[in-house]
Design a protein around this motif. Structure first.
Motif, PDB file in Angstrom:
ATOM      1  N   ARG A  42      13.566  -5.951 -20.412  1.00 65.13           N
ATOM      2  CA  ARG A  42      14.708  -7.128 -19.966  1.00 65.13           C
ATOM      3  C   ARG A  42      15.391  -6.946 -18.605  1.00 65.13           C
ATOM      4  O   ARG A  42      15.490  -7.763 -17.794  1.00 65.13           O
ATOM      5  N   CYS A  43      15.863  -5.642 -18.537  1.00 66.05           N
ATOM      6  CA  CYS A  43      16.649  -5.248 -17.064  1.00 66.05           C
ATOM      7  C   CYS A  43      15.529  -4.655 -16.181  1.00 66.05           C
ATOM      8  O   CYS A  43      15.887  -4.415 -14.965  1.00 66.05           O
ATOM      9  N   CYS A  79      17.235   1.754 -23.958  1.00 68.37           N
ATOM     10  CA  CYS A  79      17.459   1.498 -22.713  1.00 68.37           C
ATOM     11  C   CYS A  79      18.869   1.974 -22.247  1.00 68.37           C
ATOM     12  O   CYS A  79      19.941   2.038 -22.923  1.00 68.37           O
ATOM     13  N   GLU A  82      23.617   0.199 -20.047  1.00 72.04           N
ATOM     14  CA  GLU A  82      24.709  -0.171 -20.949  1.00 72.04           C
ATOM     15  C   GLU A  82      24.956  -1.741 -20.819  1.00 72.04           C
ATOM     16  O   GLU A  82      25.521  -2.151 -22.047  1.00 72.04           O
ATOM     17  N   GLN A  83      24.507  -2.266 -19.803  1.00 70.06           N
ATOM     18  CA  GLN A  83      24.909  -3.911 -19.562  1.00 70.06           C
ATOM     19  C   GLN A  83      23.812  -4.570 -20.121  1.00 70.06           C
ATOM     20  O   GLN A  83      23.751  -5.844 -20.379  1.00 70.06           O
ATOM     21  N   CYS A  84      22.722  -4.087 -20.497  1.00 69.50           N
ATOM     22  CA  CYS A  84      21.491  -4.724 -20.823  1.00 69.50           C
ATOM     23  C   CYS A  84      21.506  -5.101 -22.266  1.00 69.50           C
ATOM     24  O   CYS A  84      22.030  -4.208 -23.146  1.00 69.50           O
ATOM     25  N   THR A  85      21.258  -6.219 -22.754  1.00 70.62           N
ATOM     26  CA  THR A  85      21.316  -6.590 -24.103  1.00 70.62           C
ATOM     27  C   THR A  85      20.069  -6.141 -25.107  1.00 70.62           C
ATOM     28  O   THR A  85      20.203  -6.027 -26.201  1.00 70.62           O
ATOM     29  N   GLN A  86      19.003  -5.524 -24.247  1.00 70.17           N
ATOM     30  CA  GLN A  86      17.930  -4.961 -25.006  1.00 70.17           C
ATOM     31  C   GLN A  86      18.288  -3.608 -25.186  1.00 70.17           C
ATOM     32  O   GLN A  86      17.873  -2.785 -24.352  1.00 70.17           O
ATOM     33  N   LYS A  87      18.878  -2.929 -26.205  1.00 70.75           N
ATOM     34  CA  LYS A  87      19.182  -1.778 -26.588  1.00 70.75           C
ATOM     35  C   LYS A  87      17.811  -0.994 -26.904  1.00 70.75           C
ATOM     36  O   LYS A  87      17.696   0.341 -26.523  1.00 70.75           O
TER      37      LYS A  87
END
Length: 540
Positions: A42-43, A79, A82-87
């Motif tokens: 994602r990121c 991940c 911390e801002q990424c929605t994919q944990k």
């Protein structure tokens, strides 16, 4: 033993264990990833913090025909952004397998290659022999996933049609004439499709095409700056057909010239028979037409009767279930257009003298005669000998004791082909026959002169002389078939002048169409256009 020989990606995978299942004969290979970290899909940031492990099952290329299954101990990572929605994400190795895939990438590539080359049914049989068991549907599904590489816009574009089903549905093939490779395949023959393609691919300078109105319109609207070149082959074909129609209209004069030219005696040659025991065939019997010929003559008279009643040629063709070209040929011929007889030859013709001598000596056993002539070096079969002596056995006079001579009656198509040969390349008999035809019918001589002039334009590459030829061919004294041909030339004169002056033609494009036909027939006509397009473009 080096693992990179067997693993999809030896830089990222390492072997833990290898085992062979004795019952199924499969090779089980357990592997794990050697990378320290993985990128978040994602990121895009790397992470080395492992969340957990799981086992992923993959089918790989067979080893010497033995099925191989990979058990990949794949990892899940946290991940770190911390801002990424994919944990949480799983590690991805594109060289090994795609996400959610059950096959390794190199196995999928092999399946696609087999599907592109052999299709569904044939590819499934080949894959099974190689140790890969896949259904035809799986092969076609993988083939449809193939990405077609983007082709550069050609400077010289060849355009021609091809048949999904002849006479019913057609498509268009586009060829790069400089590199002789296929650029694209269009699903129809509509001019708008060609216009859209040319507008999306600017830069085409020369378009080599046939003389169909759809391609003239499409090329003119889609690439008005491009030079259009007409196909020389179809030009020569149209010219020959026009000349053949002129000759067919004067078939009676052509037959008279052929009879003068023929060196065959009118009466049949009789093999010497001192006892005069062979029955002679009356001339009326030897000249009786066959049933098919008689039926064709009756059909000709019926067609002409309806035509003289004012019924259109289209309606006549519908009533008698004939093609319009056949009705038109009947109407324009002026008399019954006889077909040129086919020459008949036999392997027994070369030994007929020996057969006749043995026949008079009393040896009338076909098996024995065949054995004797084979000992003398002849290759005639039993049936060839039996057909040759059948008239002697029945007491009927044979028509010849030498190989049957071919008659000099040439059909309009055969005679029209001579226009493409110089007089030096014609045999003496052909030159004499042509002169006799010209003497019998001055209109054929005039049509021949006009056609020869058009051919010489191409030989001299004199495109600037095309207007003068069109004026000469449009004169009232020119046969109407050549005037109609010249009228068609006038409508497309700029493209034909370019065909005379420039070296480009549609020959290579026609060759690509033949290759497309082979591929289409290999698919049994059951594949959709998208599958045909992928297989055709990727194979080039």
């Amino acid at each position: 033993m080096r693992s990179q020989v067997f693993l999809p990606d030896s830089r990222s995978l390492s072997v833990d264990s290898v085992s062979v299942d004795g019952e199924s004969g499969k090779v089980e290979v357990v592997v794990h990833s050697t990378n320290d970290c993985a990128k978040c899909p994602r990121c895009g940031k790397k992470s080395s913090r492992v969340h957990s492990h799981y086992l992923r099952q993959l089918t790989d290329l067979p080893w010497q025909g033995v099925s191989v299954h990979l058990t990949w101990r794949s990892r899940k990572f946290f991940c770190r952004d911390e801002q990424c929605t994919q944990k949480i994400f799983t590690e991805r190795l594109p060289e090994v397998a795609r996400p959610h895939a059950r096959r390794s990438e190199r196995l999928s590539l092999a399946v696609r290659c087999i599907g592109i080359a052999c299709g569904g049914e044939g590819g499934s049989r080949l894959a099974k022999r190689l140790g890969m068991k896949f259904s035809p549907d799986t092969l076609l599904r993988e083939t449809r996933c193939t990405l077609i590489s983007k082709r550069r816009t050609p400077r010289v574009l060849g355009v021609d049609d091809w048949a999904f089903r002849k006479g019913q549905r057609y498509g268009t093939v586009l060829v790069d004439r400089e590199n002789n490779c296929v650029v694209d395949l269009l699903p129809d023959r509509d001019p708008n499709s060609l216009v859209v393609w040319l507008q999306n691919h600017p830069g085409v300078e020369i378009i080599s095409r046939d003389r169909g109105d759809c391609y003239i319109k499409g090329a003119t609207e889609g690439a008005p700056q491009a030079t259009q070149v007409a196909d020389r082959f179809h030009l020569m074909q149209n010219l020959r057909e026009a000349l053949a129609r002129v000759i067919a209209r004067h078939s009676k004069q052509v037959r008279e010239a052929a009879q003068q030219q023929s060196k065959c005696p009118i009466n049949p040659v009789v093999l010497s028979d001192p006892g005069n025991q062979i029955r002679k065939i009356p001339p009326s019997e030897t000249q009786l037409p066959s049933f098919a010929s008689q039926r064709r003559q009756d059909r000709y008279r019926e067609v002409m009767a309806l035509y003289h009643q004012g019924i259109s040629q289209r309606e006549i063709a519908i009533r008698f279930n004939l093609s319009r070209s056949t009705v038109r040929r009947f109407v324009q011929s002026g008399s019954y257009p006889e077909r040129a007889p086919r020459p008949s030859h036999s392997h027994a013709d070369g030994c007929v003298e020996y057969l006749w001598e043995r026949w008079k000596q009393g040896c009338q056993n076909v098996t024995q005669l065949t054995k004797e002539i084979r000992e003398r070096g002849f290759t005639a079969s039993y049936y060839s000998v039996r057909r040759r002596v059948s008239s002697w056995r029945n007491g009927i006079e044979t028509t010849s004791k030498s190989p049957p001579a071919r008659t000099n009656i040439e059909s309009p198509n055969q005679l029209s082909w001579m226009v493409f040969k110089d007089d030096l390349n014609l045999t003496k008999d052909q030159r004499t026959f042509k002169d006799r035809v010209f003497g019998q019918c001055p209109e054929i001589a005039e049509a021949w002169r006009i056609a020869t002039g058009f051919i010489h334009l191409f030989k001299r590459k004199a495109g600037h002389d095309l207007p003068a030829w069109i004026d000469a061919a449009s004169h009232d004294t020119t046969p109407r078939e050549l005037r109609s041909f010249a009228k068609g030339i006038l409508r497309d004169s700029s493209a034909i002048a370019a065909a005379i002056a420039l070296p480009w033609s549609n020959g290579q494009t026609e060759g690509q169409v033949n290759r497309l036909k082979t591929l289409k027939r290999q698919m049994y006509g059951r594949g959709a256009f998208d599958l045909l397009r992928i297989r055709y473009l990727t194979s080039t």
